[in-house]
Scaffold this motif. Structure first.
Motif, PDB file in Angstrom:
ATOM      1  N   MET A   1       0.876  -1.154  -0.062  1.00  0.00           N
ATOM      2  CA  MET A   1      -0.064   0.095   0.007  1.00  0.00           C
ATOM      3  C   MET A   1       0.890   1.616   0.131  1.00  0.00           C
ATOM      4  SD  MET A   1      -3.533   1.295   1.719  1.00  0.00           S
ATOM      5  CE  MET A   1      -4.175   0.223   0.339  1.00  0.00           C
ATOM      6  N   GLY A   2       0.567   2.213  -0.926  1.00  0.00           N
ATOM      7  CA  GLY A   2       1.239   3.471  -0.808  1.00  0.00           C
ATOM      8  C   GLY A   2       1.250   4.315   0.364  1.00  0.00           C
ATOM      9  N   LEU A   3       2.206   5.073   0.478  1.00  0.00           N
ATOM     10  CA  LEU A   3       2.079   5.994   1.886  1.00  0.00           C
ATOM     11  C   LEU A   3       1.971   7.562   1.241  1.00  0.00           C
ATOM     12  CD1 LEU A   3       5.032   4.316   3.817  1.00  0.00           C
ATOM     13  CD2 LEU A   3       2.480   4.086   4.038  1.00  0.00           C
ATOM     14  N   THR A   4       1.041   7.688   0.368  1.00  0.00           N
ATOM     15  CA  THR A   4       0.903   8.947  -0.204  1.00  0.00           C
ATOM     16  C   THR A   4       0.344   9.951   0.513  1.00  0.00           C
ATOM     17  OG1 THR A   4      -1.568   8.354  -0.850  1.00  0.00           O
ATOM     18  CG2 THR A   4       0.302   7.792  -2.474  1.00  0.00           C
ATOM     19  N   ALA A   5      -0.614   9.627   1.825  1.00  0.00           N
ATOM     20  CA  ALA A   5      -1.032  10.455   2.554  1.00  0.00           C
ATOM     21  C   ALA A   5      -0.394  10.496   3.985  1.00  0.00           C
ATOM     22  CB  ALA A   5      -2.654  10.295   3.039  1.00  0.00           C
ATOM     23  N   CYS A   6       0.610   9.816   4.394  1.00  0.00           N
ATOM     24  CA  CYS A   6       1.380   9.477   5.739  1.00  0.00           C
ATOM     25  C   CYS A   6       2.424  10.467   5.595  1.00  0.00           C
ATOM     26  CB  CYS A   6       2.096   8.060   5.595  1.00  0.00           C
ATOM     27  SG  CYS A   6       3.102   7.924   7.184  1.00  0.00           S
ATOM     28  N   LYS A   7       2.157  11.242   6.770  1.00  0.00           N
ATOM     29  CA  LYS A   7       2.994  12.505   7.117  1.00  0.00           C
ATOM     30  C   LYS A   7       4.184  12.087   8.065  1.00  0.00           C
ATOM     31  CE  LYS A   7      -0.851  15.560   6.226  1.00  0.00           C
ATOM     32  NZ  LYS A   7      -1.960  14.703   6.044  1.00  0.00           N
ATOM     33  N   ASN A   8       4.002  10.870   8.593  1.00  0.00           N
ATOM     34  CA  ASN A   8       5.216  10.255   9.515  1.00  0.00           C
ATOM     35  C   ASN A   8       5.001  10.998  10.922  1.00  0.00           C
ATOM     36  OD1 ASN A   8       6.492   8.860   7.716  1.00  0.00           O
ATOM     37  ND2 ASN A   8       7.676  10.320   6.794  1.00  0.00           N
ATOM     38  N   LYS A   9       3.825  11.267  11.239  1.00  0.00           N
ATOM     39  CA  LYS A   9       3.409  11.619  12.614  1.00  0.00           C
ATOM     40  C   LYS A   9       3.091  10.632  13.371  1.00  0.00           C
ATOM     41  CE  LYS A   9       1.717  16.342  11.058  1.00  0.00           C
ATOM     42  NZ  LYS A   9       0.500  16.984  11.120  1.00  0.00           N
ATOM     43  N   CYS A  10       2.900   9.158  13.007  1.00  0.00           N
ATOM     44  CA  CYS A  10       2.640   8.141  13.440  1.00  0.00           C
ATOM     45  C   CYS A  10       3.630   7.926  14.511  1.00  0.00           C
ATOM     46  CB  CYS A  10       2.421   6.998  12.638  1.00  0.00           C
ATOM     47  SG  CYS A  10       1.526   7.203  11.347  1.00  0.00           S
ATOM     48  N   HIS A  11       5.071   8.146  14.312  1.00  0.00           N
ATOM     49  CA  HIS A  11       5.961   7.741  15.229  1.00  0.00           C
ATOM     50  C   HIS A  11       5.970   8.564  16.644  1.00  0.00           C
ATOM     51  CE1 HIS A  11       7.226   5.317  12.122  1.00  0.00           C
ATOM     52  NE2 HIS A  11       7.305   6.207  11.124  1.00  0.00           N
ATOM     53  N   THR A  12       5.169   9.447  16.671  1.00  0.00           N
ATOM     54  CA  THR A  12       5.101  10.490  17.880  1.00  0.00           C
ATOM     55  C   THR A  12       4.047   9.471  19.072  1.00  0.00           C
ATOM     56  OG1 THR A  12       3.288  11.665  17.005  1.00  0.00           O
ATOM     57  CG2 THR A  12       5.313  12.637  16.990  1.00  0.00           C
ATOM     58  N   PHE A  13       3.264   8.617  18.642  1.00  0.00           N
ATOM     59  CA  PHE A  13       2.742   7.721  19.359  1.00  0.00           C
ATOM     60  C   PHE A  13       3.029   6.389  19.534  1.00  0.00           C
ATOM     61  CE2 PHE A  13      -0.286  10.803  17.153  1.00  0.00           C
ATOM     62  CZ  PHE A  13      -1.082  11.374  17.976  1.00  0.00           C
ATOM     63  N   GLU A  14       2.410   5.789  20.729  1.00  0.00           N
ATOM     64  CA  GLU A  14       3.215   4.461  21.058  1.00  0.00           C
ATOM     65  C   GLU A  14       2.596   3.482  20.098  1.00  0.00           C
ATOM     66  OE1 GLU A  14       3.940   2.488  25.315  1.00  0.00           O
ATOM     67  OE2 GLU A  14       2.909   4.113  25.238  1.00  0.00           O
ATOM     68  N   LYS A  15       3.664   2.656  19.805  1.00  0.00           N
ATOM     69  CA  LYS A  15       3.435   1.537  18.841  1.00  0.00           C
ATOM     70  C   LYS A  15       3.058   0.353  19.479  1.00  0.00           C
ATOM     71  CE  LYS A  15       4.685  -0.422  14.733  1.00  0.00           C
ATOM     72  NZ  LYS A  15       5.981  -0.419  13.551  1.00  0.00           N
ATOM     73  N   GLU A  16       2.254  -0.597  19.097  1.00  0.00           N
ATOM     74  CA  GLU A  16       1.762  -1.919  19.767  1.00  0.00           C
ATOM     75  C   GLU A  16       2.248  -3.021  18.827  1.00  0.00           C
ATOM     76  OE1 GLU A  16       0.585  -4.501  22.495  1.00  0.00           O
ATOM     77  OE2 GLU A  16       0.368  -2.164  22.853  1.00  0.00           O
ATOM     78  N   ALA A  17       2.549  -4.211  19.481  1.00  0.00           N
ATOM     79  CA  ALA A  17       2.643  -5.327  18.328  1.00  0.00           C
ATOM     80  C   ALA A  17       1.548  -5.775  17.718  1.00  0.00           C
ATOM     81  CB  ALA A  17       3.469  -6.384  19.446  1.00  0.00           C
ATOM     82  N   LYS A  18       1.859  -6.372  16.582  1.00  0.00           N
ATOM     83  CA  LYS A  18       0.628  -6.718  15.718  1.00  0.00           C
ATOM     84  C   LYS A  18      -0.453  -8.012  16.447  1.00  0.00           C
ATOM     85  CE  LYS A  18      -0.371  -8.717  11.184  1.00  0.00           C
ATOM     86  NZ  LYS A  18       0.326  -9.098  10.090  1.00  0.00           N
ATOM     87  N   PRO A  19       0.174  -8.768  17.122  1.00  0.00           N
ATOM     88  CA  PRO A  19      -0.781  -9.897  17.583  1.00  0.00           C
ATOM     89  C   PRO A  19      -1.575  -9.328  18.733  1.00  0.00           C
ATOM     90  CG  PRO A  19       1.355 -10.617  17.623  1.00  0.00           C
ATOM     91  CD  PRO A  19       1.494  -9.410  17.041  1.00  0.00           C
ATOM     92  N   THR A  20      -1.115  -8.224  19.472  1.00  0.00           N
ATOM     93  CA  THR A  20      -2.011  -8.003  20.904  1.00  0.00           C
ATOM     94  C   THR A  20      -2.590  -6.457  20.513  1.00  0.00           C
ATOM     95  OG1 THR A  20       0.109  -7.074  21.750  1.00  0.00           O
ATOM     96  CG2 THR A  20      -0.135  -9.399  22.170  1.00  0.00           C
ATOM     97  N   ALA A  21      -2.505  -5.873  19.386  1.00  0.00           N
ATOM     98  CA  ALA A  21      -3.050  -4.629  19.355  1.00  0.00           C
ATOM     99  C   ALA A  21      -4.394  -4.517  19.669  1.00  0.00           C
ATOM    100  CB  ALA A  21      -2.770  -4.035  17.723  1.00  0.00           C
ATOM    101  N   TYR A  22      -5.214  -5.321  18.838  1.00  0.00           N
ATOM    102  CA  TYR A  22      -6.721  -5.451  19.113  1.00  0.00           C
ATOM    103  C   TYR A  22      -6.997  -5.956  20.451  1.00  0.00           C
ATOM    104  CZ  TYR A  22      -6.477  -4.983  13.889  1.00  0.00           C
ATOM    105  OH  TYR A  22      -6.150  -4.502  12.783  1.00  0.00           O
ATOM    106  N   GLU A  23      -6.360  -6.894  21.149  1.00  0.00           N
ATOM    107  CA  GLU A  23      -6.696  -7.436  22.407  1.00  0.00           C
ATOM    108  C   GLU A  23      -6.521  -6.337  23.422  1.00  0.00           C
ATOM    109  OE1 GLU A  23      -4.240 -10.693  22.890  1.00  0.00           O
ATOM    110  OE2 GLU A  23      -5.132 -11.861  21.170  1.00  0.00           O
ATOM    111  N   LYS A  24      -5.592  -5.510  23.333  1.00  0.00           N
ATOM    112  CA  LYS A  24      -5.435  -4.410  24.436  1.00  0.00           C
ATOM    113  C   LYS A  24      -6.021  -3.236  23.962  1.00  0.00           C
ATOM    114  CE  LYS A  24      -0.856  -6.288  25.765  1.00  0.00           C
ATOM    115  NZ  LYS A  24       0.399  -5.888  26.074  1.00  0.00           N
ATOM    116  N   GLY A  25      -7.054  -2.954  22.937  1.00  0.00           N
ATOM    117  CA  GLY A  25      -7.689  -1.982  22.690  1.00  0.00           C
ATOM    118  C   GLY A  25      -6.914  -0.794  21.796  1.00  0.00           C
TER     119      GLY A  25
END
Length: 68
Positions: free
Chosen positions: A1-25
């Motif tokens: 998927m292209g990152l055309t609209a991504c402004k790289n502001k995501c990295h200011t928020f805490e990242k979660e691991a893929k398997p547990t992202a939905y389980e922890k809300g």
């Protein structure tokens, strides 16, 4: 998927691991390819809708299913 609209502001928020992202809300932005630890309705970086549940409801309990 292209990152055309991504402004790289995501990295200011805490990242979660893929398997547990939905389980922890957490949620996932399909455009930025980033799993957030917090649940956002829209991505704070590119403003696209985030996914905050599994694609299938097979593992969900009846109490977790929201009905309108």
């Amino acid at each position: 998927m292209g990152l055309t609209a991504c402004k790289n502001k995501c990295h200011t928020f805490e990242k979660e691991a893929k398997p547990t992202a939905y389980e922890k809300g957490g949620c996932y932005c399909n455009n930025c390819d980033y799993y957030f630890k917090e649940r956002f309705l829209r991505c704070p970086c590119c403003n696209t809708r985030t996914r905050y549940s599994n694609r299938s409801n097979r593992t969900r309990r009846d109490a977790e299913v929201v009905r309108m």
